[in-house]
Structure formats: structure tokens, C-alpha cells
Design a protein around this motif. Structure first.
Motif, PDB file in Angstrom:
ATOM      1  N   GLN A  19       0.859  -1.184   0.000  1.00  0.00           N
ATOM      2  CA  GLN A  19       0.000   0.000   0.000  1.00  0.00           C
ATOM      3  C   GLN A  19       0.894   1.232   0.000  1.00  0.00           C
ATOM      4  N   LEU A  20       0.610   2.158  -0.911  1.00  0.00           N
ATOM      5  CA  LEU A  20       1.423   3.368  -1.012  1.00  0.00           C
ATOM      6  C   LEU A  20       1.066   4.337   0.112  1.00  0.00           C
ATOM      7  N   HIS A  29       8.146  -4.949  -2.796  1.00  0.00           N
ATOM      8  CA  HIS A  29       8.415  -6.389  -2.700  1.00  0.00           C
ATOM      9  C   HIS A  29       8.747  -7.003  -4.059  1.00  0.00           C
ATOM     10  N   ALA A  30       8.672  -6.201  -5.117  1.00  0.00           N
ATOM     11  CA  ALA A  30       9.088  -6.670  -6.446  1.00  0.00           C
ATOM     12  C   ALA A  30       9.350  -5.453  -7.327  1.00  0.00           C
ATOM     13  N   GLU A  95      -0.001  -0.850  -6.203  1.00  0.00           N
ATOM     14  CA  GLU A  95      -0.426  -1.385  -4.915  1.00  0.00           C
ATOM     15  C   GLU A  95      -1.071  -2.759  -5.097  1.00  0.00           C
ATOM     16  N   SER A  96      -1.166  -3.524  -4.026  1.00  0.00           N
ATOM     17  CA  SER A  96      -1.709  -4.879  -4.098  1.00  0.00           C
ATOM     18  C   SER A  96      -3.167  -4.891  -4.546  1.00  0.00           C
ATOM     19  N   THR A 101      -0.008   4.258  -9.540  1.00  0.00           N
ATOM     20  CA  THR A 101       0.422   5.650  -9.538  1.00  0.00           C
ATOM     21  C   THR A 101       1.625   5.779 -10.458  1.00  0.00           C
ATOM     22  N   LYS A 102       1.544   6.691 -11.441  1.00  0.00           N
ATOM     23  CA  LYS A 102       2.624   6.853 -12.403  1.00  0.00           C
ATOM     24  C   LYS A 102       3.256   8.235 -12.275  1.00  0.00           C
TER      25      LYS A 102
END
Length: 315
Positions: A19-20, A29-30, A95-96, A101-102
Motif C-alpha cells: 500500500q502506497l 516487494h518486487a 499497490e496490491s 500511480t505513475k
């Protein structure tokens, strides 16, 4: 063969976070690194389906070299045009929940000579009479707002149809110039183009027909999770499927356009193919493109001449 032109390409770096949290330290995580830019994404999607394409793009600096290597790794035939400025990097935070968001960098400023060299590289390929020329993405500084209109005129000399995916003033200039086979706006971009808000299917169809009256053959309207509309001078088609939880929406619209251009058959079949490709793309991380086994057109519904009173958000 389908030729793509990406005037303002990028190296796309995507970070997956749970979560941002704005203003806080976020841990990914990746991570994913892909060749980016709308036209490039179209070429990557076509290559993944075994279709012939050549990607034309300006490149400069270390990230320009990296971009060319990334395309080679994915077996995309590229026609790079060297420029003095640095190829940009775009950052995506995913986010999961699928919220994306770019942050897009502006890219280099092209000199008049570099713009001419880019158009010259395209013209060399137009002389080979490709099936279609895809012009897509934003314009770098120096290209000029009439760049896509110039490009359409160049393609007309060789009788090569043009598919355009851009927005704002460059889109308006190209549409007013006429001669486009298809444009692929989303509903907001189409609304901006005609100067009014689009709420219903009827609103979108009327807006598309206004564009068609200026010399564009058809309008492919991306509706995100609500599918897509295809409008020509006489008919309208909608295609979509059950709701998805996206891994990343970045590049999905480009994959949709690739599916539409890469498909054979009647307009309805081409739209179903386009939506199936786009739906497969949103289930992949970063700007990854789907392979044939990841695409399932059976999940896509097609409606011919949908009810014009329906809200676009209800499709």
C-alpha cells in the motif's frame, strides 16, 4: 508488418508495494524494468503473438542504450534514431489492490534535425508498404504540436493507413487534418477532443461521429474496466467482460490497440480480440504483455449497437 512510432519512449521501472503511503518510506516487494512508450508496447504485444512489427523510436544516453537492449531481449525489431538528449525513465507504483500511480518524466528536447531524422526513418519503412502505421504516445519538446498531422500526411503519400493513440492538442490537430484510419482515446480524452462531458453510450457515439465527420474512419474508445466501444460511420459495438482485479493497468490500452490491429475479420471480432488482449494484460505485472495462452476471448461479451441511454460506467 505493422510499423510503430513512439516519439517519446521510456524505460519503465515499476515497483510493487502493499500500500502506497504518501510522505512515508515505502518498501517494494518486487521490481520490473520494461521498454516503455505506447507504440513500443503495441510492438511488444504484437511480437508476443508472433506478428511482424518494427518499432521506430528516438534514443539517447545510457537509458537509450538500455531501451534498445530490452527490445532486443523481447525480439522486437527496432529502428532507433540517435538523439543528443537522454531517454526518459518513467516510474510506476503498483499497490496490491491494483491501484497504480505513475510519474512520467518529460523526455529529451528534439532538435529540428532530429525530428526530420525520425520522420525519415519512418518514411523508409513506409516505402515497404506496411499494413498500418501506429503513432502513439506523448510528444517530446521540439516535435511540435502538428507532428502527428505531418506524419499522417507522410503516410498518405504511400497509402499506408494510420492508427493514432495520443491526446490533447496533438490529437486535435491530427483529427482536424483527417486521413486517420482509427484513433484510440479513452472517454475523457474523447470528451476533451469534442469539448463536452461524455456520460452515456449515446454521448460517446455522437462524439465519435463528430470525429468521423472530420475524416477519421473509426474510433476505438477505451473504457478501462468497462470494456471498449468501437464506432464507425454506421454501427457501434461494445465488448467487455467480468470485473478483474488488475496486477497493473499500465500498457493495457496499448495491448488493446495491438489486438485490434493484429486481428482479422469483421469489426466485432476485432473488438473482441482487442478487449481479450487488454484484459490479459491487466493481470500481468509492470508493463508485461500477454502470450497466446494467457488470452481468453471466451470471457468477452459483444453487443452490437448497445443501448445509447446506458451510462458508460454501467457497461
Amino acid at each position: 508488418m505493422i510499423v510503430t512510432l513512439t516519439p517519446n519512449p521510456s524505460v519503465d521501472r515499476a515497483l510493487d508495494v502493499a500500500q502506497l503511503e504518501v510522505g512515508e518510506v515505502n518498501r517494494a516487494h518486487a521490481t520490473h524494468i520494461d521498454a516503455g512508450g505506447k507504440g513500443i508496447n503495441v510492438s511488444r504485444a504484437l511480437v508476443a503473438q508472433g506478428l511482424d512489427t518494427v518499432a521506430v523510436l528516438p534514443v539517447g544516453g545510457r537509458d537509450g542504450d538500455l531501451l534498445v537492449r530490452l527490445l532486443a531481449d523481447q525480439h522486437v525489431v527496432a529502428r532507433p534514431v540517435g538523439v543528443a538528449g537522454e531517454t526518459r525513465t518513467n516510474i510506476t507504483l503498483v499497490e496490491s489492490t491494483g491501484v497504480t500511480t505513475k510519474v512520467n518524466a518529460p523526455g529529451p528536447t528534439l532538435s529540428p534535425a532530429e525530428v526530420d531524422a525520425l520522420l525519415g526513418a519512418v518514411e523508409e519503412l513506409l516505402a515497404e508498404r506496411p499494413e498500418v502505421l501506429v503513432a502513439a504516445g506523448s510528444l517530446p519538446a521540439g516535435a511540435g504540436e502538428a507532428f502527428f498531422a505531418r506524419l499522417t500526411g507522410l503516410a498518405a503519400r504511400y497509402r499506408v493507413p494510420v492508427a493514432l493513440d495520443t491526446s490533447g492538442v496533438p490529437l486535435a490537430r491530427a483529427v482536424r487534418g483527417g486521413g486517420l484510419q482509427v484513433i484510440k482515446p479513452n472517454e475523457d480524452e474523447l470528451g476533451e477532443l469534442v469539448g463536452r462531458q461524455l456520460v452515456t453510450v449515446g454521448d460517446a457515439v455522437r462524439a465519435a461521429r463528430d470525429v468521423i465527420a472530420m475524416g477519421t474512419e473509426s474510433v476505438l474508445i477505451s473504457l478501462g474496466g468497462h470494456g471498449a466501444l468501437l464506432v464507425d460511420a454506421e454501427r457501434t459495438w461494445w465488448a467487455g467482460g467480468p470485473a478483474l482485479v488488475p496486477a497493473s493497468t499500465v500498457g493495457a490500452g496499448d495491448t488493446t490497440l495491438a489486438g485490434y490491429l493484429g486481428a482479422d475479420g469483421d469489426p466485432g471480432h476485432r473488438l473482441v480480440t482487442a478487449v481479450a488482449w487488454g484484459r490479459a494484460a491487466v493481470l500481468l505485472p509492470g508493463t508485461a504483455v500477454p502470450t497466446p495462452e494467457q488470452i481468453d476471448a471466451s470471457t468477452v461479451d459483444l453487443v452490437v449497437d448497445p443501448d445509447p441511454t446506458l451510462a458508460l460506467k454501467e457497461l
